[in-house]
Design a protein around this motif. Structure first.
Motif: not given
Length: 288
Positions: A201-224
């Motif tokens: 669910e956090d994976v899907a949430k991060s992808v939706i976030h990338a779509v909504n915020h038009e993210l480009c480039g590289i991002y690590n996704v984990c519990d900071q």
């Protein structure tokens, strides 16, 4: 926005439901004709194809605004380096190359394996850390897929640890049992690497976030805010609790050996919502 999801597994289905709810026109792909009927309830159109099939990917992607590449290797087809070489190239590199050829806006779900063990030093591993382990197929072909996607200024790569929690997915106890029964008690990865994991669910949430915020480039996704215990601590605790012989760690697939920073994506307003799924095993390992 018209969006094609390349790979309608658990992540792809979760993305399709949320993106459709947000008003996007979503289509998807599967390699299994028998799944088409069920997937039609989630997307406007289902294409039966493999990511390696360039012409079919191009046809499915006609007029779309973005492609989300969620394809992932099947662990049962990756028992040997030779199997991994063939399977990872087809699933990862060719899928990304064909998606990038069909659309300049591609979001690729990649892996922390591109860092290898993270190299020398004590500083947290971040997006500027050089990639490594260029010979191991897992790392090599995730990197090749990333390069294809990032050749476009609008490409986005989200790097993830192991994913868990999808319906029907194996928990970590079942994964250890699989390693014992299917891989002869051998673990392909490193013993000392922190066992990062992320809920689907956090994976899907991060992808939706990338779509909504038009993210480009590289991002690590984990519990900071969490540094998990090592593979060996967790898996030894699981084996001990079940009376199983402990795994033999081969270190063929190297994994980051220290904290991984997700500060870059956290700075955009994203945060992981699910806690470490192995925290109770870590506590048991610390007591033994």
């Amino acid at each position: 926005m018209k969006i094609l999801i390349l790979g309608m597994g658990h992540i792809g289905k979760a993305l399709a439901a949320e993106l459709s709810y947000l008003g996007h026109q979503v289509s998807g792909t599967t390699t299994t004709p028998a799944k088409v009927k069920d997937l039609q309830a989630l997307v406007s159109e289902v294409h039966v194809l493999k990511g390696e099939e360039k012409e079919k990917v191009a046809a499915a992607a006609k007029d779309v605004d973005a492609i989300i590449v969620t394809v992932a290797p099947n662990v049962r087809q990756t028992r040997t380096p030779e199997e991994r070489e063939l399977h990872y190239r087809k699933v990862l590199q060719l899928s990304c190359e064909n998606a990038a050829a069909a659309c300049p806006r591609v979001i690729f779900l990649s892996s922390f394996s591109v860092y290898g063990d993270g190299g020398k030093g004590q500083a947290p591993i971040d997006e500027s850390t050089p990639t490594a382990n260029h010979e191991e197929p897992s790392s090599k072909y995730y990197q090749a897929g990333e390069r294809a996607v990032l050749a476009s200024e609008r490409g986005c790569v989200l790097r993830f640890p192991d994913m868990y929690g999808a319906p029907g997915d194996m928990d970590f106890e079942q994964r250890v049992k699989l390693a014992i029964e299917f891989f002869g008690g051998k673990a392909l990865f490193s013993a000392d690497a922190p066992l990062y994991a992320i809920h689907f669910e956090d994976v899907a949430k991060s992808v939706i976030h990338a779509v909504n915020h038009e993210l480009c480039g590289i991002y690590n996704v984990c519990d900071q805010n969490n540094l998990p215990a090592s593979n060996q601590v967790i898996f030894d605790a699981i084996c001990d609790a079940n009376g199983w012989q402990r795994l033999d760690f081969l270190g063929q697939i190297k994994a980051p050996n220290r904290k991984i920073s997700a500060q870059k994506i956290y700075d955009t307003g994203f945060a992981v919502g699910h806690p470490d799924p192995n925290r109770h095993w870590a506590a048991q390992g610390a007591e033994s």
